[in-house]
Design a protein around this motif. Structure first.
Motif, PDB file in Angstrom:
ATOM      1  N   TYR A  27      10.636   6.105  -7.510  1.00  0.00           N
ATOM      2  CA  TYR A  27      10.201   5.739  -6.269  1.00  0.00           C
ATOM      3  C   TYR A  27      11.166   4.762  -5.474  1.00  0.00           C
ATOM      4  CZ  TYR A  27       8.477   1.362  -7.956  1.00  0.00           C
ATOM      5  OH  TYR A  27       8.512   0.120  -8.592  1.00  0.00           O
TER       6      TYR A  27
ATOM      7  N   THR B 132       8.395  -4.255  -6.826  1.00  0.00           N
ATOM      8  CA  THR B 132       8.590  -3.932  -5.308  1.00  0.00           C
ATOM      9  C   THR B 132      10.123  -4.306  -4.951  1.00  0.00           C
ATOM     10  OG1 THR B 132       6.350  -4.616  -4.869  1.00  0.00           O
ATOM     11  CG2 THR B 132       7.958  -4.349  -2.886  1.00  0.00           C
TER      12      THR B 132
ATOM     13  N   TYR C 272       0.879  -1.088   0.001  1.00  0.00           N
ATOM     14  CA  TYR C 272      -0.165  -0.147  -0.065  1.00  0.00           C
ATOM     15  C   TYR C 272       0.857   1.296   0.131  1.00  0.00           C
ATOM     16  CZ  TYR C 272       0.958   0.727   4.983  1.00  0.00           C
ATOM     17  OH  TYR C 272       1.594   0.966   6.255  1.00  0.00           O
ATOM     18  N   GLN C 273       2.023   1.527   0.479  1.00  0.00           N
ATOM     19  CA  GLN C 273       2.837   2.351   0.606  1.00  0.00           C
ATOM     20  C   GLN C 273       3.445   2.902  -0.842  1.00  0.00           C
ATOM     21  OE1 GLN C 273       3.410  -0.592   2.408  1.00  0.00           O
ATOM     22  NE2 GLN C 273       4.187  -0.026   4.337  1.00  0.00           N
ATOM     23  N   ILE C 274       3.113   1.773  -1.752  1.00  0.00           N
ATOM     24  CA  ILE C 274       3.745   2.360  -3.118  1.00  0.00           C
ATOM     25  C   ILE C 274       2.424   2.028  -4.033  1.00  0.00           C
ATOM     26  CG2 ILE C 274       6.235   2.678  -2.854  1.00  0.00           C
ATOM     27  CD1 ILE C 274       6.440  -0.178  -3.637  1.00  0.00           C
TER      28      ILE C 274
ATOM     29  N   ARG D 205      11.422   8.175   1.776  1.00  0.00           N
ATOM     30  CA  ARG D 205      10.010   8.391   1.283  1.00  0.00           C
ATOM     31  C   ARG D 205       9.023   7.032   1.650  1.00  0.00           C
ATOM     32  NH1 ARG D 205      10.445  11.056  -4.791  1.00  0.00           N
ATOM     33  NH2 ARG D 205      11.697  12.863  -4.102  1.00  0.00           N
ATOM     34  N   GLN D 206       9.476   6.106   1.570  1.00  0.00           N
ATOM     35  CA  GLN D 206       8.862   4.834   1.806  1.00  0.00           C
ATOM     36  C   GLN D 206       9.866   3.773   1.615  1.00  0.00           C
ATOM     37  OE1 GLN D 206       8.817   2.268  -0.741  1.00  0.00           O
ATOM     38  NE2 GLN D 206       9.853   3.698  -2.109  1.00  0.00           N
ATOM     39  N   PRO D 207       9.722   2.471   2.517  1.00  0.00           N
ATOM     40  CA  PRO D 207      10.631   1.566   2.970  1.00  0.00           C
ATOM     41  C   PRO D 207      11.145   0.680   1.768  1.00  0.00           C
ATOM     42  CG  PRO D 207       8.474   0.826   3.776  1.00  0.00           C
ATOM     43  CD  PRO D 207       8.273   2.265   3.209  1.00  0.00           C
ATOM     44  N   TYR D 208      10.339   0.562   0.722  1.00  0.00           N
ATOM     45  CA  TYR D 208      10.807  -0.205  -0.368  1.00  0.00           C
ATOM     46  C   TYR D 208      11.551   0.365  -1.219  1.00  0.00           C
ATOM     47  CZ  TYR D 208       6.857  -3.022   1.638  1.00  0.00           C
ATOM     48  OH  TYR D 208       6.175  -3.509   2.779  1.00  0.00           O
TER      49      TYR D 208
ATOM     50  N   ASN E 150      14.523   5.789  -0.019  1.00  0.00           N
ATOM     51  CA  ASN E 150      13.992   5.197   1.339  1.00  0.00           C
ATOM     52  C   ASN E 150      13.689   6.037   2.372  1.00  0.00           C
ATOM     53  OD1 ASN E 150      16.517   6.024   2.238  1.00  0.00           O
ATOM     54  ND2 ASN E 150      17.344   4.032   2.240  1.00  0.00           N
TER      55      ASN E 150
ATOM     56  N   GLU F 262       0.296   3.745  -5.553  1.00  0.00           N
ATOM     57  CA  GLU F 262       0.009   4.530  -6.463  1.00  0.00           C
ATOM     58  C   GLU F 262       0.806   4.099  -7.858  1.00  0.00           C
ATOM     59  OE1 GLU F 262       2.023   8.619  -6.289  1.00  0.00           O
ATOM     60  OE2 GLU F 262       2.506   7.824  -4.279  1.00  0.00           O
TER      61      GLU F 262
END
Length: 372
Positions: free
Chosen positions: A316, A246, A201-203, A322-325, A320, A205
């Motif tokens: 994206y 991912t 869900y974190q990415i 912004r989001q962990p993946y 890291n 979009e």
């Protein structure tokens, strides 16, 4: 007379009965029992038990402390465990996209990254450094790079209607050192858009199958060339992982590259382009970019396209924070648009001459890691 005596006898018996009755009523009720205060029992110990009890045996002495063990012996190639999760075996087989999207990108306009475009224009070109046997030519020298253009760490300005808005001072990120080399060298290749429906869900979009043109889906092209390039590098002694859309959390490597195929509503647009993270201050990224531009162009013969957007330099998987993946910032990393899937000539090359595209990718990575 007898009658009188009989009556007196009856009266006497009755009086005796009444006397006994009232005598019983006059007997006092018993007193309630007297409450006796209980005394607490004397303290008991193992040596003061009554004669009928069994004494409690004393506890055994504590076991001696465990000896201090020496540190474990180093394991060969232990450095590779740092990216053990970056493994293609962790992903399920890909599936055909249900609703392919036509190839189309946003107009360059304000979405263009002026720094990345200026940097790409400075990248050298020339013959490849590898022979037909896949070995680096002895006389190969590292490319000479001109000074980098200014403005890399200037933030993108978003227009605002607030007349009282003030610019926030921006501090350039601290330069990072490249990750310590593994043995053998670890390379991670991302097949863009592969298994994008499984992105967390974190990415979420970014869940899409990429461009689609001529009956070909972008993720299929990306995965095919990624696997071919991985096999070439493995044959040269590298440890290679192919990952999906991912990126595993905390992924580190000696080199990371994300492979994509571009799309445009104008089918005449063609060529390849590459970029590194806009906001990561890792000098190794620039050298990696130069080697890739030279080797991919030499192997494929494709022309360069300089329409580099913020979506590329702000990819994206690069950030890291912004989001962990995302890839660890100490890892040299690039994104490569191998050509335009929407352009018939580029699409033909990436599908019919995919071995040459893979060779360009592998040579660019190999040259960078060999320092040439």
């Amino acid at each position: 007379m007898p009658a009188i005596l009989k009556a007196l006898s009856t009266i006497s018996s009755a009086l005796a009965a009444f006397s006994l009755f009232f005598s019983a009523l006059a007997t006092p009720m018993p007193s309630p029992p007297t409450t006796v205060a209980m005394q607490p029992p004397p303290s008991m110990t193992a040596n003061s038990l009554p004669p009928t009890a069994t004494a409690i045996p004393p506890l055994p002495p504590s076991p001696p402390a465990a000896p201090t063990l020496p540190p474990p012996m180093p394991i060969a190639n232990a450095g590779n465990t740092r990216v053990a999760s970056c493994d293609e075996a962790a992903y399920a087989p890909p599936t055909t996209p249900a609703q392919p999207r036509p190839g189309q990108r946003s107009p360059l306009g304000p979405n263009g990254d002026t720094f990345a475009i200026a940097e790409a224009l400075l990248m050298p070109s020339g013959p490849g450094a590898f022979g037909s046997d896949g070995k680096l030519r002895p006389a190969t020298a590292a490319p000479v790079l001109p000074p980098a253009p200014s403005g890399q760490f200037v933030p993108f300005v978003t227009p605002t209607s607030n007349p009282n808005a003030t610019a926030v001072p921006y501090v350039a990120p601290t330069a990072v050192t490249t990750v310590a080399p593994a043995t053998p060298r670890r390379v991670v290749i991302q097949a863009g858009h592969w298994l994008s429906s499984q992105m967390p869900y974190q990415i979420a979009e970014f869940r899409n199958d990429g461009a689609y043109a001529g009956g070909v889906a972008e993720w299929q092209v990306n995965l095919d060339i990624a696997n071919r390039a991985a096999n070439l590098l493995r044959a040269r002694g590298y440890d290679v992982r192919v990952v999906a859309a991912t990126v595993p959390i905390g992924c580190q490597a000696d080199a990371f590259i994300a492979l994509h195929a571009d799309g445009d509503s104008d089918t005449a647009v063609h060529g390849y382009k590459a970029a590194y993270p806009h906001y990561i201050n890792n000098p190794a990224n620039r050298r990696f970019l130069a080697d890739l531009y030279i080797e991919y162009g030499a192997a494929t013969g494709l022309s360069r396209d300089y329409a580099i957007t913020r979506n590329m330099s702000g990819y994206y998987a690069f950030y890291n924070r912004r989001q962990p993946y995302a890839v660890d910032s100490h890892t040299p990393m690039l994104i490569l648009e191998m050509g335009y899937l929407s352009n018939p000539s580029d699409r033909q090359f990436m599908t019919a001459h995919n071995d040459l595209a893979a060779l360009g990718v592998a040579n660019g990575i190999d040259r960078y890691l060999q320092g040439k």
